[in-house]
Every structure is written in C-alpha cells, then in structure tokens.
Design a protein around this motif. Sequence first.
Motif, mmCIF file in Angstrom:
data_model
loop_
_atom_site.group_PDB
_atom_site.id
_atom_site.type_symbol
_atom_site.label_atom_id
_atom_site.label_comp_id
_atom_site.label_asym_id
_atom_site.label_seq_id
_atom_site.Cartn_x
_atom_site.Cartn_y
_atom_site.Cartn_z
ATOM 1 N N PHE A 175 0.820 -1.207 0.000
ATOM 2 C CA PHE A 175 0.000 0.000 0.000
ATOM 3 C C PHE A 175 0.860 1.266 0.000
ATOM 4 N N MET A 176 2.162 1.091 -0.146
ATOM 5 C CA MET A 176 3.045 2.215 -0.433
ATOM 6 C C MET A 176 3.161 2.427 -1.939
ATOM 7 N N ILE A 177 2.515 1.570 -2.719
ATOM 8 C CA ILE A 177 2.679 1.544 -4.174
ATOM 9 C C ILE A 177 1.407 2.038 -4.848
ATOM 10 N N THR A 180 -1.319 -0.349 -6.447
ATOM 11 C CA THR A 180 -2.255 -1.024 -5.542
ATOM 12 C C THR A 180 -3.530 -0.212 -5.394
ATOM 13 N N TRP A 181 -3.382 1.096 -5.248
ATOM 14 C CA TRP A 181 -4.563 1.947 -5.063
ATOM 15 C C TRP A 181 -5.351 2.069 -6.369
ATOM 16 N N GLU A 182 -4.668 2.078 -7.502
ATOM 17 C CA GLU A 182 -5.378 2.072 -8.782
ATOM 18 C C GLU A 182 -6.193 0.787 -8.926
ATOM 19 N N LEU A 187 -11.355 -2.243 -8.742
ATOM 20 C CA LEU A 187 -12.200 -3.279 -8.135
ATOM 21 C C LEU A 187 -13.544 -2.693 -7.713
ATOM 22 N N SER A 188 -13.497 -1.520 -7.119
ATOM 23 C CA SER A 188 -14.723 -0.875 -6.650
ATOM 24 C C SER A 188 -15.590 -0.444 -7.829
ATOM 25 N N GLU A 221 -9.507 3.100 6.851
ATOM 26 C CA GLU A 221 -10.286 4.236 6.374
ATOM 27 C C GLU A 221 -9.911 4.592 4.935
ATOM 28 N N ARG A 222 -8.652 4.469 4.591
ATOM 29 C CA ARG A 222 -8.248 4.757 3.214
ATOM 30 C C ARG A 222 -8.870 3.747 2.239
#
Length: 302
Positions: A175-177, A180-182, A187-188, A221-222
Amino acid sequence: MSWPQEAKRVADGIRRRVTAFTLKNGGGYLSQACSSAEILATLYTRVMNLGPSVAPPVPPPFGGVPGKNPDYTTGAGYNGPHEPERDRFFISPVHYALVLYATLVETGRMAEEGLEMFNQDGGTVEMIGAEHSPGHELMAGSLGQALSQVIGIALGRRRKGETGRNFAFMSDGEFMIGQTWEAMETLSFYKLDSVIAYVDANGQSADGRIDEVMGIEPLKERLEAFGAVAVEVDGHDVEALAAAAETPHEGRPLVVVARTNPYCGVEVLSERAPRFHYIRFAGPEEKEALERFYVRKWGGRE
C-alpha cells in the motif's frame, strides 16, 4: 480436532518448518512466517473452498518457458482444480514463497521433499515464487502488481458465470505503491465483490518500519475511501480471521487488514528490531540463540 485447533496446528507447523530452514541455511524469510502463519492456515483450513491438490506431491523440475514447453503448467494445481464454484488463491508478495510452501506441506498438498528442493537450480520451488512454483498462479513481478491481475481474472470469471471467489494474499508494504490503489479503485468501479484480499499488516518493509518509510495509515479508512469494505482484525486470531470473510460486501471488494507481529511465535527474534525483513544471522551467537529457542519450543531440529 476442531477447525480452530487444526488451523493453529498448521500455523505452528509453518513457523517450525521455516525456522528449521532458516537455521539450516543461515537465513530466510522467517519474520514473514511469524506474521502470516495464522492467516494462511485459516485460509487453507477454513475459509477457502478449494478442491484437493491435482499437482504432483513432489514438485517437478522446471520444464521450460511456455513458448518452448507445450506441457507448461502453473503451480495453481496445488490449490485444487479450476472449477466454476471453487475459490482461487493468488499470492502477491512472492518473497513469502517459503511460507506458502510450508503451508502446502502442513495441509497435505505438497510432499515434505518439496522443501528440500527450495531454491535449487532447475527446480520450481523458487525462493521468490514464480507462476510455475507450487501454490502460485501468477508472475507477480514487482511488489504490488498481482492485485491488478486478479481484477482481470475476476472479470473473466464473472463473464463466464463462475461463482467461485478470488482470494488475494497481500502485504501491507504494497500500500506504499500507487498501482495497488489504482487496482483498488478499479475493483470498486467494477463492483468485483468476488475479490477478497487478506493483508498481512506486520508494519515492516525491506527498508524498515513502514511508518518510517511511507505512511499508509489509517489503512482501513483509506481502503473504505477507495470503495472497499474493510475489516481490521487480530491477524493471529484464527476465529476472527475466519469470521471476517463473512462480512457483507455486496458489490464491493472486501479487504481484511490483519494486524500481525513480525516475531509472533518466535519471540527470540524481537531482539533484531527493527531489522526483520530477511533473517540473516549477524554472528554465531544469534544463530545459537535461535537454535536454543527451537529446541525449547519444538524439541529438536529437522
């Protein structure tokens, strides 16, 4: 034996085998076994709907890359057959490979001889797992890429009408990358509720403590802000880990943030703080201390 007892037995066996390997070879990814043992044990003994292994108990040698080997297979067979109603398992931090191999042995999916083939030339039981390694299905590449691949698999399975879930095992360092957030927002967006990620949140990275390298908190929360349903549990509590998979998350991916200890079950490692990523003995005294701990806890070394 009840399933929590079985899960705890498997977790203890994972730590024992990886500790023995570390002593025998002068190093290993032992802290990863300490932190993730209950997570993997719970997934394999309780949570995931996997069929029996359809792979050779003793892993075969590497037969060559797909383009030159018509009989090429991945290591997914150790997790059972690909069937529409079955779950599938994907490991993202492939430096946990030894921990996964120990899990396969403890759950009867791979023979003990497989561990003796670890990191040997010409073999598939690689130190940094590849898609042909036992229990692996993806070439995860650089850390943080596997979840994006799981998106494609989950979309394909949904289009084919398959009902099986897709489990991704991750580390909190991912989750530093940014990728991963993309992947999480993708997914959402596609409402891929067939994807469930379990995160070994041990607070460690190759460069030191995560909170001193790149802040990722508050992680729960993120994740929720990116559209996931997130649950935070004690990563060494097998019943809490299993219950988390039942959290309602219709139309949204589920992420289980499992808070773990990088020396759980092998407390002598606490003296290494904050250096946990790869256990390489600083000298004979450190190795002897781990040897004494092993004998006290497990009564000898394999």
